[in-house]
Scaffold this motif. Structure first.
Motif, short mmCIF file in Angstrom:
data_model
loop_
_atom_site.label_atom_id
_atom_site.label_comp_id
_atom_site.label_asym_id
_atom_site.label_seq_id
_atom_site.Cartn_x
_atom_site.Cartn_y
_atom_site.Cartn_z
N ALA A 1 -25.40 71.53 6.89
CA ALA A 1 -26.74 72.08 6.71
C ALA A 1 -27.13 73.10 7.77
O ALA A 1 -27.89 74.04 7.48
N GLN A 2 -26.65 72.96 9.00
CA GLN A 2 -27.15 73.79 10.09
C GLN A 2 -26.81 75.26 9.93
O GLN A 2 -27.52 76.14 10.43
N TRP A 3 -25.73 75.55 9.20
CA TRP A 3 -25.26 76.93 9.10
C TRP A 3 -26.22 77.80 8.29
O TRP A 3 -26.23 79.03 8.46
N TYR A 4 -27.03 77.21 7.41
CA TYR A 4 -28.00 78.01 6.67
C TYR A 4 -28.98 78.68 7.63
O TYR A 4 -29.37 79.83 7.45
N ILE A 5 -29.41 77.94 8.65
CA ILE A 5 -30.33 78.50 9.63
C ILE A 5 -29.64 79.59 10.44
O ILE A 5 -30.22 80.66 10.69
N LEU A 6 -28.40 79.35 10.86
CA LEU A 6 -27.68 80.34 11.66
C LEU A 6 -27.46 81.63 10.87
O LEU A 6 -27.75 82.74 11.36
N PHE A 7 -26.97 81.54 9.65
CA PHE A 7 -26.65 82.73 8.87
C PHE A 7 -27.91 83.52 8.53
O PHE A 7 -27.91 84.76 8.57
N ASN A 8 -28.98 82.85 8.17
CA ASN A 8 -30.22 83.57 7.86
C ASN A 8 -30.82 84.20 9.11
O ASN A 8 -31.40 85.29 9.03
N THR A 9 -30.68 83.55 10.25
CA THR A 9 -31.16 84.15 11.49
C THR A 9 -30.37 85.40 11.83
O THR A 9 -30.93 86.43 12.25
N ILE A 10 -29.05 85.35 11.65
CA ILE A 10 -28.22 86.54 11.89
C ILE A 10 -28.64 87.67 10.97
O ILE A 10 -28.80 88.82 11.40
N ALA A 11 -28.84 87.35 9.67
CA ALA A 11 -29.25 88.38 8.71
C ALA A 11 -30.61 88.96 9.08
O ALA A 11 -30.83 90.18 8.99
N GLY A 12 -31.55 88.11 9.48
CA GLY A 12 -32.87 88.58 9.87
C GLY A 12 -32.82 89.46 11.10
O GLY A 12 -33.51 90.49 11.18
N ALA A 13 -32.00 89.09 12.08
CA ALA A 13 -31.89 89.89 13.30
C ALA A 13 -31.22 91.23 13.01
O ALA A 13 -31.62 92.27 13.57
N MET A 14 -30.21 91.24 12.15
CA MET A 14 -29.54 92.49 11.81
C MET A 14 -30.47 93.44 11.05
O MET A 14 -30.30 94.67 11.13
N ALA A 15 -31.42 92.89 10.31
CA ALA A 15 -32.33 93.72 9.50
C ALA A 15 -33.45 94.33 10.34
O ALA A 15 -34.15 95.23 9.85
N ILE A 16 -33.64 93.87 11.58
CA ILE A 16 -34.68 94.47 12.42
C ILE A 16 -34.26 95.89 12.78
O ILE A 16 -33.17 96.10 13.32
N PRO A 17 -35.08 96.90 12.51
CA PRO A 17 -34.69 98.29 12.77
C PRO A 17 -34.33 98.52 14.23
O PRO A 17 -34.98 98.00 15.15
N THR A 18 -33.30 99.32 14.44
CA THR A 18 -32.85 99.62 15.80
C THR A 18 -33.92 100.36 16.58
O THR A 18 -34.05 100.16 17.80
N ASP A 19 -34.71 101.22 15.92
CA ASP A 19 -35.72 101.97 16.65
C ASP A 19 -36.80 101.06 17.23
O ASP A 19 -37.34 101.35 18.31
#
Length: 584
Positions: A456-474
């Motif tokens: 179960a824990q990996w759902y939180i990790l993967f979604n957090t990674i996706a959310g962090a990657m989607a934050i604009p670099t600017d």
């Protein structure tokens, strides 16, 4: 289109596909050979799915390690078939729920219930239906196994894409409406690219969820009949039942090779390619790279395929203009209910009530309504384990996921390891867990929390990674220029940026933990069996005994707990993410 000049300086002419094909380089040959080999493997393995089969006989698999390459191919075919079905389902279901206020009130609660139903609950019904649909053929069991894997993948992907639709950046929404885009164009040019990063990472996590339930989907036990489909999951299950650690080790090695190969050949290129859809104004200093993606970009075949598919794609786009222009904004505030909505809700409520009355009549005739008492009490024990898993996973994996998502270099290094850890079926390790629990005297009531966390824990990790990657670099660079660090950076940038994705991870991790309890509260190896007190063990025993009244009671109670938790916690956080933490 390139326009080469001749040596004599004559006028230019376009490069034709035929001219280009006469100058194929080694990259084109490698890509063509890989595609041909892949098609051959699919056709060769697919022939084994349509052999004759009768439900009266018990199907078993050989535990000879020499069969593992073929078994691995069969398992991969099921996994990718389920992933394709999950992707199509997620796009259609999430789009409908996000764009129809009327259907949203039905589809999202229904999705809560669907993700709360254990895989074993779906599998029990699916086997009977698919075997009847394909009489005399093994294809019925194959479809049942694919359907079981589908139910472990689809809900997470659907929640993730729905979240991206309802939190669409406002500037993209305004541009779409000002240009009078059709619904078809808006979906393919605005909505799907905006949610592509989350969809891919959730797909990767869902693929890992499919691995987790591979044993349960390939070793099917219904009404005291046991069926085993050729695959790595059924091989591992048979080796565990025999108590042969050597053969379990071969299954573990095969699974590791499969996960690494799928990550290298499929997920790594996909995650690197999907970064092109990041919504930002400043170009990132580092980007993800993939050897396979670089080869595909150097090859001519993708461009040739694009030219071939372009005319029918344009024709389809023109035909889809009949759906009209989507000029109604997404609902971000409560709206007043109309008479049609009330009538629709009344009909839906009446159907649900009728189903509940009929279900109550079934229980009164078989066991009485008192059958719900025991699973309700056992559910409290499992609920406590689920909450512990969610709390610990949040504290541990959210900071790690943000760190990985912000660093493409770290993502390249961590992604294969994270993918292996997330995709590796925890029940492959149950023999070692049984040995450890027996040697240390640790009760499965506590050790089951560790086993549930593996699923179960990996759902939180993967979604957090996706959310962090989607934050604009600017935005990140602006925070760096302003010197915002520490907690202020988390409060003003990171938490708002990852919050919608985290909520998606939390709600699917919650459902995943409940599902994982079925295989985590009953651990067997050879002749040794450990059982924890909980609702998962109750459902597992009812499934093994073919006790349908108790199985239905357990599934109904688990659905009740999951829906209640979603309504009281996660749905409120969803509304907060939609209204306060939407990018733009």
């Amino acid at each position: 289109m390139s326009w080469p000049r001749s040596a004599a300086g004559r006028g230019a002419r376009p490069v034709r596909a035929a001219d280009r094909l006469t100058r194929l380089n080694w990259v084109d040959l490698v890509v063509a050979a890989a595609v041909l080999v892949g098609l051959y493997v699919v056709l060769r393995v697919g022939r084994g799915t349509a052999v004759s089969f009768t439900p009266s006989r018990t199907v078993t698999v050989s535990t000879d390690p020499a069969n593992l390459p073929y078994y691995a191919a069969r398992s991969l075919l099921r996994m990718f078939a389920a992933l394709a079905a999950s992707t199509v389902f997620s796009l259609l279901y999430a789009y409908t729920a996000a764009h129809s206020r009327r259907l949203q009130r039905i589809l999202i609660p229904a999705l809560d219930i669907l993700q709360s139903v254990p895989v074993l609950g779906f599998l029990t019904v699916a086997v009977t239906g698919f075997v009847a649909l394909f009489p005399g053929s093994l294809l019925g069991l194959e479809c049942a196994a694919i359907f079981a894997i589908f139910t472990s993948q689809a809900w997470n992907m659907t929640f993730g894409f729905y979240q991206s639709l309802i939190t669409l950046p406002r500037e993209l929404d305004e541009v779409s409406r000002s240009l009078r885009c059709t619904r078809w164009m808006r979906f393919w040019r605005i909505e799907l690219p905006s949610g592509a990063i989350g969809l891919v990472w959730n797909g990767m996590m869902s693929f890992g969820g499919g691995w987790f339930f591979l044993v349960a989907s390939e070793q099917i036990s219904v009404s005291h009949h046991k069926y085993a489909l050729p695959g790595v999951g059924s091989y591992a299950g048979s080796a565990i039942a025999e108590g042969d650690l050597g053969k379990v080790g071969w299954a573990v090695l095969t699974m590791t090779v499969m996960v690494v190969a799928v990550n290298f050949l499929f997920w790594r290129p996909l995650t690197a390619w999907v970064e092109r859809f990041k919504n930002e104004q400043a170009e990132a200093t580092e980007v993800q790279r993939s050897v396979v993606l670089d080869l595909l970009r150097r090859s001519y075949w993708p461009r040739l395929l694009g030219r071939v598919l372009a005319p029918p794609a344009r024709a389809l786009a023109r035909a889809c203009r009949v759906f009209g222009v989507d000029d109604r904004p997404l609902a971000v505030r409560p709206v007043r209910r109309r008479a049609g909505d009330l009538a629709f809700g009344t009909v839906a409520t009446s159907l649900v009530c009728w189903g509940l009355v009929d279900l109550g009549r079934y229980f009164r005739q078989r066991t009485g309504l008192g059958v719900f008492g025991e699973p309700l009490l056992l559910g409290l024990a499992t609920l406590a384990r689920v909450l512990i898993v969610l709390a610990v996973a949040t504290l541990v994996w959210v900071p790690i996921g943000v760190r990985i998502g912000f660093s493409p270099r770290l993502s390249r290094l961590a992604q294969p390891l994270v993918q292996i850890l997330a995709s590796f079926p925890a029940n492959f390790l149950f023999p070692l867990a049984t040995w450890f629990f027996l040697r240390t005297g640790l009760s499965l009531n506590i050790g089951g929390i560790l086993l549930m966390a593996l699923g179960a824990q990996w759902y939180i990790l993967f979604n957090t990674i996706a959310g962090a990657m989607a934050i604009p670099t600017d935005l990140r660079e602006a925070m760096d220029d302003l010197g915002v660090r520490g907690w202020q950076r988390w409060r003003r940038l990171i938490i708002p940026g990852i919050f919608p994705a985290y909520v998606t991870g939390g709600i699917t991790a919650s459902g995943g933990a409940w599902n994982a309890s079925i295989v985590s509260e009953v651990v067997t190896f050879g002749g040794t069996a450990l059982t924890a007190t909980g609702l998962g063990a109750y459902i597992a025993h009812a499934t093994a005994d073919g006790d349908y009244p108790h199985l239905l009671a357990g599934v109904a109670v688990m659905s009740l707990y999951v829906v209640a938790l979603n309504r009281l916690l996660w749905r409120r956080l969803y509304r907060l993410a939609e209204t306060r933490y939407s990018m733009g």
